[in-house]
Design a protein around this motif. Structure first.
Motif, short mmCIF file in Angstrom:
data_model
loop_
_atom_site.label_atom_id
_atom_site.label_comp_id
_atom_site.label_asym_id
_atom_site.label_seq_id
_atom_site.Cartn_x
_atom_site.Cartn_y
_atom_site.Cartn_z
N UNK A 28 0.77 -1.22 0.11
CA UNK A 28 0.04 -0.25 0.08
C UNK A 28 0.90 1.28 0.06
N UNK A 29 0.98 1.88 -1.09
CA UNK A 29 1.94 3.07 -1.23
C UNK A 29 2.02 4.00 -0.29
N UNK A 30 0.63 4.40 0.14
CA UNK A 30 0.49 5.43 1.15
C UNK A 30 1.08 5.22 2.40
N UNK A 31 1.20 3.91 2.96
CA UNK A 31 1.43 3.34 4.22
C UNK A 31 3.06 3.40 4.06
N UNK A 32 3.59 3.09 2.66
CA UNK A 32 5.00 3.09 2.44
C UNK A 32 5.64 4.40 2.65
N UNK A 33 4.76 5.32 1.95
CA UNK A 33 5.19 6.82 2.11
C UNK A 33 5.35 7.37 3.77
N UNK A 34 4.31 6.85 4.42
CA UNK A 34 4.41 7.40 5.71
C UNK A 34 5.30 6.73 6.68
N UNK A 35 5.66 5.55 6.26
CA UNK A 35 6.73 4.93 7.12
C UNK A 35 8.22 5.26 6.78
N UNK A 36 8.45 5.68 5.30
CA UNK A 36 9.77 6.42 4.99
C UNK A 36 10.17 7.75 5.41
N UNK A 37 8.86 8.21 5.55
CA UNK A 37 9.18 9.79 6.02
C UNK A 37 9.29 9.55 7.59
N UNK A 38 8.39 8.78 8.16
CA UNK A 38 8.50 8.49 9.79
C UNK A 38 10.06 7.96 10.01
N UNK A 39 10.46 6.99 9.32
CA UNK A 39 11.70 6.17 9.88
C UNK A 39 13.13 6.94 9.27
N UNK A 40 12.74 7.66 8.03
CA UNK A 40 13.94 7.87 7.55
C UNK A 40 14.19 9.75 7.42
N UNK A 41 12.88 10.39 7.57
CA UNK A 41 12.70 11.87 7.23
C UNK A 41 13.93 12.61 7.99
N UNK A 42 14.53 13.76 7.57
CA UNK A 42 15.26 14.48 8.27
C UNK A 42 14.62 15.19 9.24
N UNK A 43 13.47 15.69 8.91
CA UNK A 43 12.62 16.25 9.87
C UNK A 43 11.10 15.97 9.49
N UNK A 44 10.36 16.33 10.01
CA UNK A 44 8.90 15.95 10.05
C UNK A 44 8.03 16.80 8.89
N UNK A 45 8.59 17.70 8.29
CA UNK A 45 7.85 18.36 7.19
C UNK A 45 7.15 17.52 6.31
#
Ligand SMILES: N[C@@H](CCC(=O)N[C@@H](CS)C(=O)NCC(=O)O)C(=O)O
Length: 244
Positions: free
Chosen positions: A95-112
């Motif tokens: 599920x692409x949107x779940x993957x997007x959220x996971x990548x941003x949560x796990x590896x995002x430089x910040x929470x923007x």
């Protein structure tokens, strides 16, 4: 120790704890595998988001036209047999949107890209759910039969898609991006459908906020593969449309 000194000490502990947690999370131990096919819209969103986040992907070509998603190995990983599917050191997600959220949560430089603030995040989630449950559904109802079964343009389905685009246009009133003032994963999820519509020659001029957002988001994603990933994929799909 004075109250001020205690406060400073507590703050310093907080800074150190956060820095440790962040550096632990920062980069995956092994490359993140993503099973994909270049023209697939949800796969395109993952590839662009990973570039924005700055995390490397190991892309595994999975040709659904040749049944690569129906092998016993693939079905064991994802019984729903969809692409994209992600494997982050054994953590499997689809599920692409779940993957997007996971990548941003796990590896995002910040929470923007995916804010931690509950209300801001709720708006991003609302847009993602609107995309999954309404916009992409209505896009698919009109275009998938035309793309893959050579069917004719259906006016009623086109009206329903246009109604969804009208809602998106309204969400964008007074906002630069779909969930607020900056780019989030909701923009990256939604743009792939809008890029397809442009490639298919869909007239979006009746939705001025949407067309302005589209130009703004194209620019924002330009350094992160917008042309090479998103536009190129949409052009491949456009070739499947029956020419008059
Ligand atoms: N909601 C899913 C849709 C995934 C999806 O349907 N992908 C298509 C390719 S674009 C697919 O895997 N089709 C093959 C199948 O469902 O068997 C997502 O966003 O990841």
């Amino acid at each position: 120790m004075s109250v001020v000194e205690k406060e400073i000490l507590l703050f310093w502990e907080y800074v150190k704890r956060n820095a440790a947690a962040r550096s632990k999370n920062k980069m995956p131990n092994q490359p993140i595998k993503v099973y994909y096919l270049p023209p697939s819209p949800p796969c395109r969103s993952i590839i662009m988001a990973a570039k924005v986040i700055g995390v490397d992907l190991e892309l595994v070509l999975t040709n659904i036209m040749e049944g690569h998603h129906m092998t016993p190995e693939y079905l064991k990983m994802n019984p729903q047999h969809t692409i994209p599917t992600m494997d982050d050191s054994g953590f499997i997600l689809w599920e692409s949107r779940a993957i997007l959220a996971y990548l941003a949560n796990a590896y995002g430089r910040d929470d923007s890209l995916y804010p931690k603030n509950p209300r801001q995040r709720a708006i991003v989630d609302q847009r993602l759910n609107f995309d999954l449950g309404t916009l992409y559904v209505r896009y698919s109802a009109l275009y998938l039969p035309m793309l893959f079964r050579g069917e004719e343009y259906d006016e009623q389905k086109a009206d329903q898609l246009d109604e969804a685009l009208g809602w998106l246009n309204t969400f964008l009133e007074g906002r630069a991006f779909v969930a607020g003032d900056n780019l989030t994963i909701a923009d990256i999820s939604i743009i792939v459908t809008i890029t397809n519509l442009e490639a298919f020659g869909y007239d979006m001029s009746g939705h001025p906020n949407l067309t302005k957002w589209f130009e703004r988001t194209k620019k924002a994603l330009e350094p992160y593969g917008y042309e090479e990933v998103d536009v190129a994929g949409a052009k491949v799909l456009a070739n499947f449309l029956k020419k008059d």
